[in-house]
Design a protein around this motif. Structure first.
Motif, PDB file in Angstrom:
ATOM      1  N   MET A  10     -30.572  -1.797 -26.726  1.00 49.83           N
ATOM      2  CA  MET A  10     -29.948  -1.183 -25.564  1.00 49.83           C
ATOM      3  C   MET A  10     -30.353  -1.967 -24.314  1.00 49.83           C
ATOM      4  SD  MET A  10     -29.282   2.566 -24.660  1.00 49.83           S
ATOM      5  CE  MET A  10     -28.718   3.067 -23.086  1.00 49.83           C
ATOM      6  N   VAL A  11     -29.410  -2.214 -23.441  1.00 54.78           N
ATOM      7  CA  VAL A  11     -29.650  -2.944 -22.198  1.00 54.78           C
ATOM      8  C   VAL A  11     -30.186  -1.980 -21.146  1.00 54.78           C
ATOM      9  CG1 VAL A  11     -28.542  -4.290 -20.378  1.00 54.78           C
ATOM     10  CG2 VAL A  11     -27.805  -4.564 -22.742  1.00 54.78           C
ATOM     11  N   ALA A  12     -31.270  -2.378 -20.485  1.00 57.29           N
ATOM     12  CA  ALA A  12     -31.851  -1.530 -19.441  1.00 57.29           C
ATOM     13  C   ALA A  12     -30.935  -1.498 -18.224  1.00 57.29           C
ATOM     14  CB  ALA A  12     -33.219  -2.051 -19.050  1.00 57.29           C
ATOM     15  N   ALA A  13     -30.727  -0.296 -17.681  1.00 58.37           N
ATOM     16  CA  ALA A  13     -29.936  -0.140 -16.467  1.00 58.37           C
ATOM     17  C   ALA A  13     -30.883   0.182 -15.324  1.00 58.37           C
ATOM     18  CB  ALA A  13     -28.914   0.978 -16.639  1.00 58.37           C
ATOM     19  N   TYR A  14     -30.605  -0.382 -14.183  1.00 62.35           N
ATOM     20  CA  TYR A  14     -31.420  -0.172 -12.993  1.00 62.35           C
ATOM     21  C   TYR A  14     -30.597   0.556 -11.944  1.00 62.35           C
ATOM     22  CZ  TYR A  14     -34.156  -3.722 -15.352  1.00 62.35           C
ATOM     23  OH  TYR A  14     -34.872  -4.423 -16.291  1.00 62.35           O
ATOM     24  N   SER A  15     -31.266   1.324 -11.109  1.00 59.58           N
ATOM     25  CA  SER A  15     -30.617   2.018 -10.007  1.00 59.58           C
ATOM     26  C   SER A  15     -31.224   1.521  -8.707  1.00 59.58           C
ATOM     27  CB  SER A  15     -30.849   3.527 -10.097  1.00 59.58           C
ATOM     28  OG  SER A  15     -30.230   4.050 -11.240  1.00 59.58           O
ATOM     29  N   GLY A  16     -30.355   1.249  -7.746  1.00 58.61           N
ATOM     30  CA  GLY A  16     -30.821   0.815  -6.442  1.00 58.61           C
ATOM     31  C   GLY A  16     -29.674   0.851  -5.461  1.00 58.61           C
ATOM     32  N   ASP A  17     -29.944   0.416  -4.258  1.00 60.41           N
ATOM     33  CA  ASP A  17     -28.901   0.341  -3.250  1.00 60.41           C
ATOM     34  C   ASP A  17     -28.354  -1.075  -3.187  1.00 60.41           C
ATOM     35  OD1 ASP A  17     -29.186   2.991  -2.568  1.00 60.41           O
ATOM     36  OD2 ASP A  17     -30.365   2.602  -0.770  1.00 60.41           O
ATOM     37  N   ALA A  18     -27.073  -1.178  -2.932  1.00 62.95           N
ATOM     38  CA  ALA A  18     -26.441  -2.481  -2.710  1.00 62.95           C
ATOM     39  C   ALA A  18     -26.038  -2.570  -1.242  1.00 62.95           C
ATOM     40  CB  ALA A  18     -25.221  -2.658  -3.603  1.00 62.95           C
ATOM     41  N   THR A  19     -26.307  -3.722  -0.660  1.00 64.36           N
ATOM     42  CA  THR A  19     -25.854  -4.055   0.679  1.00 64.36           C
ATOM     43  C   THR A  19     -25.114  -5.379   0.547  1.00 64.36           C
ATOM     44  OG1 THR A  19     -27.999  -5.091   1.099  1.00 64.36           O
ATOM     45  CG2 THR A  19     -27.703  -2.836   1.898  1.00 64.36           C
ATOM     46  N   TYR A  20     -24.688  -5.956   1.662  1.00 62.90           N
ATOM     47  CA  TYR A  20     -24.050  -7.264   1.575  1.00 62.90           C
ATOM     48  C   TYR A  20     -24.599  -8.188   2.651  1.00 62.90           C
ATOM     49  CZ  TYR A  20     -21.020  -5.842   5.431  1.00 62.90           C
ATOM     50  OH  TYR A  20     -20.548  -5.425   6.638  1.00 62.90           O
ATOM     51  N   TYR A  21     -24.461  -9.481   2.394  1.00 57.98           N
ATOM     52  CA  TYR A  21     -24.954 -10.485   3.335  1.00 57.98           C
ATOM     53  C   TYR A  21     -23.982 -11.648   3.372  1.00 57.98           C
ATOM     54  CZ  TYR A  21     -26.546 -13.488  -0.540  1.00 57.98           C
ATOM     55  OH  TYR A  21     -26.605 -14.305  -1.650  1.00 57.98           O
ATOM     56  N   TYR A  22     -24.055 -12.409   4.446  1.00 61.54           N
ATOM     57  CA  TYR A  22     -23.198 -13.587   4.565  1.00 61.54           C
ATOM     58  C   TYR A  22     -23.901 -14.745   3.890  1.00 61.54           C
ATOM     59  CZ  TYR A  22     -20.558 -10.520   7.457  1.00 61.54           C
ATOM     60  OH  TYR A  22     -19.829  -9.444   7.886  1.00 61.54           O
ATOM     61  N   THR A  23     -23.194 -15.409   3.012  1.00 62.11           N
ATOM     62  CA  THR A  23     -23.759 -16.385   2.098  1.00 62.11           C
ATOM     63  C   THR A  23     -23.982 -17.747   2.754  1.00 62.11           C
ATOM     64  OG1 THR A  23     -21.568 -16.996   1.349  1.00 62.11           O
ATOM     65  CG2 THR A  23     -22.646 -15.197   0.179  1.00 62.11           C
ATOM     66  N   GLY A  24     -24.407 -18.677   1.960  1.00 58.77           N
ATOM     67  CA  GLY A  24     -24.710 -20.039   2.391  1.00 58.77           C
ATOM     68  C   GLY A  24     -25.531 -20.690   1.299  1.00 58.77           C
ATOM     69  N   LEU A  25     -26.554 -21.434   1.691  1.00 60.21           N
ATOM     70  CA  LEU A  25     -27.430 -22.061   0.711  1.00 60.21           C
ATOM     71  C   LEU A  25     -28.385 -21.011   0.168  1.00 60.21           C
ATOM     72  CD1 LEU A  25     -28.394 -24.608  -0.728  1.00 60.21           C
ATOM     73  CD2 LEU A  25     -29.937 -25.007   1.202  1.00 60.21           C
ATOM     74  N   GLY A  26     -28.290 -20.744  -1.137  1.00 55.70           N
ATOM     75  CA  GLY A  26     -29.126 -19.730  -1.763  1.00 55.70           C
ATOM     76  C   GLY A  26     -30.434 -20.293  -2.274  1.00 55.70           C
ATOM     77  N   ALA A  27     -31.360 -19.409  -2.590  1.00 54.93           N
ATOM     78  CA  ALA A  27     -32.687 -19.804  -3.072  1.00 54.93           C
ATOM     79  C   ALA A  27     -32.625 -20.550  -4.403  1.00 54.93           C
ATOM     80  CB  ALA A  27     -33.584 -18.581  -3.188  1.00 54.93           C
ATOM     81  N   CYS A  28     -31.530 -20.381  -5.165  1.00 50.06           N
ATOM     82  CA  CYS A  28     -31.387 -21.107  -6.431  1.00 50.06           C
ATOM     83  C   CYS A  28     -30.910 -22.545  -6.208  1.00 50.06           C
ATOM     84  CB  CYS A  28     -30.426 -20.374  -7.366  1.00 50.06           C
ATOM     85  SG  CYS A  28     -31.045 -18.771  -7.938  1.00 50.06           S
ATOM     86  N   GLY A  29     -30.623 -22.907  -4.949  1.00 47.40           N
ATOM     87  CA  GLY A  29     -30.296 -24.286  -4.626  1.00 47.40           C
ATOM     88  C   GLY A  29     -28.828 -24.621  -4.516  1.00 47.40           C
ATOM     89  N   ALA A  30     -27.944 -23.639  -4.614  1.00 46.64           N
ATOM     90  CA  ALA A  30     -26.504 -23.904  -4.533  1.00 46.64           C
ATOM     91  C   ALA A  30     -25.917 -23.269  -3.281  1.00 46.64           C
ATOM     92  CB  ALA A  30     -25.790 -23.362  -5.768  1.00 46.64           C
ATOM     93  N   GLU A  31     -24.880 -23.903  -2.770  1.00 48.03           N
ATOM     94  CA  GLU A  31     -24.133 -23.383  -1.626  1.00 48.03           C
ATOM     95  C   GLU A  31     -23.099 -22.389  -2.161  1.00 48.03           C
ATOM     96  OE1 GLU A  31     -23.587 -23.385   2.472  1.00 48.03           O
ATOM     97  OE2 GLU A  31     -24.879 -24.845   1.477  1.00 48.03           O
ATOM     98  N   SER A  32     -23.015 -21.223  -1.536  1.00 51.50           N
ATOM     99  CA  SER A  32     -22.046 -20.206  -1.942  1.00 51.50           C
ATOM    100  C   SER A  32     -21.162 -19.844  -0.768  1.00 51.50           C
ATOM    101  CB  SER A  32     -22.767 -18.949  -2.435  1.00 51.50           C
ATOM    102  OG  SER A  32     -23.547 -19.223  -3.562  1.00 51.50           O
ATOM    103  N   LYS A  33     -20.000 -19.260  -1.101  1.00 44.69           N
ATOM    104  CA  LYS A  33     -19.060 -18.786  -0.090  1.00 44.69           C
ATOM    105  C   LYS A  33     -19.009 -17.265  -0.145  1.00 44.69           C
ATOM    106  CE  LYS A  33     -15.629 -21.025  -1.909  1.00 44.69           C
ATOM    107  NZ  LYS A  33     -15.749 -21.934  -2.987  1.00 44.69           N
ATOM    108  N   ASP A  34     -18.584 -16.649   0.962  1.00 43.42           N
ATOM    109  CA  ASP A  34     -18.485 -15.188   1.023  1.00 43.42           C
ATOM    110  C   ASP A  34     -17.498 -14.640  -0.001  1.00 43.42           C
ATOM    111  OD1 ASP A  34     -20.341 -15.235   3.058  1.00 43.42           O
ATOM    112  OD2 ASP A  34     -18.902 -14.787   4.653  1.00 43.42           O
ATOM    113  N   THR A  35     -16.590 -15.487  -0.492  1.00 40.56           N
ATOM    114  CA  THR A  35     -15.599 -15.052  -1.475  1.00 40.56           C
ATOM    115  C   THR A  35     -16.121 -15.123  -2.914  1.00 40.56           C
ATOM    116  OG1 THR A  35     -14.663 -17.277  -1.468  1.00 40.56           O
ATOM    117  CG2 THR A  35     -13.617 -15.636  -0.028  1.00 40.56           C
TER     118      THR A  35
END
Length: 97
Positions: free
Chosen positions: A1-26
């Motif tokens: 069984m896959v563990a499910a987590y509960s939390g709040d989601a918010t949103y942010y404007y993207t760019g260069l992420g900590a994983c090293g790739a550039e992302s777009k808001d789309t």
């Protein structure tokens, strides 16, 4: 069984992420809390995020330093697929896909 987590989601404007790739808001992406980001241990993993019967698939590309352990920060387009941006913060369930 896959563990499910509960939390709040918010949103942010993207760019260069900590994983090293550039992302777009789309892009359907997510930032995990610093605790779960774990120095990039989950980079490029997918999450299934559910809110009020709607589910989306997002890719981990960033770290959310201001998030509590199970809170997530979504790109604007991913957040908008679940709720209007005007909601600001929504309670979600999520799992590693």
């Amino acid at each position: 069984m896959v563990a499910a987590y509960s939390g709040d989601a918010t949103y942010y404007y993207t760019g260069l992420g900590a994983c090293g790739a550039e992302s777009k808001d789309t892009d359907y992406i997510v930032a995990l809390s610093t605790e779960l980001y774990d120095n990039g241990a989950h980079c490029w993993q997918h999450l299934t995020v559910t809110y009020e019967g709607k589910s989306i698939d997002v890719t981990v590309v960033d770290e959310c330093e201001g998030c509590s352990t199970y809170d997530i920060d979504l790109s604007p387009s991913a957040f908008s697929a679940l709720a209007p941006e005007s909601a600001g913060r929504i309670p979600v369930q999520w799992t590693y896909a």
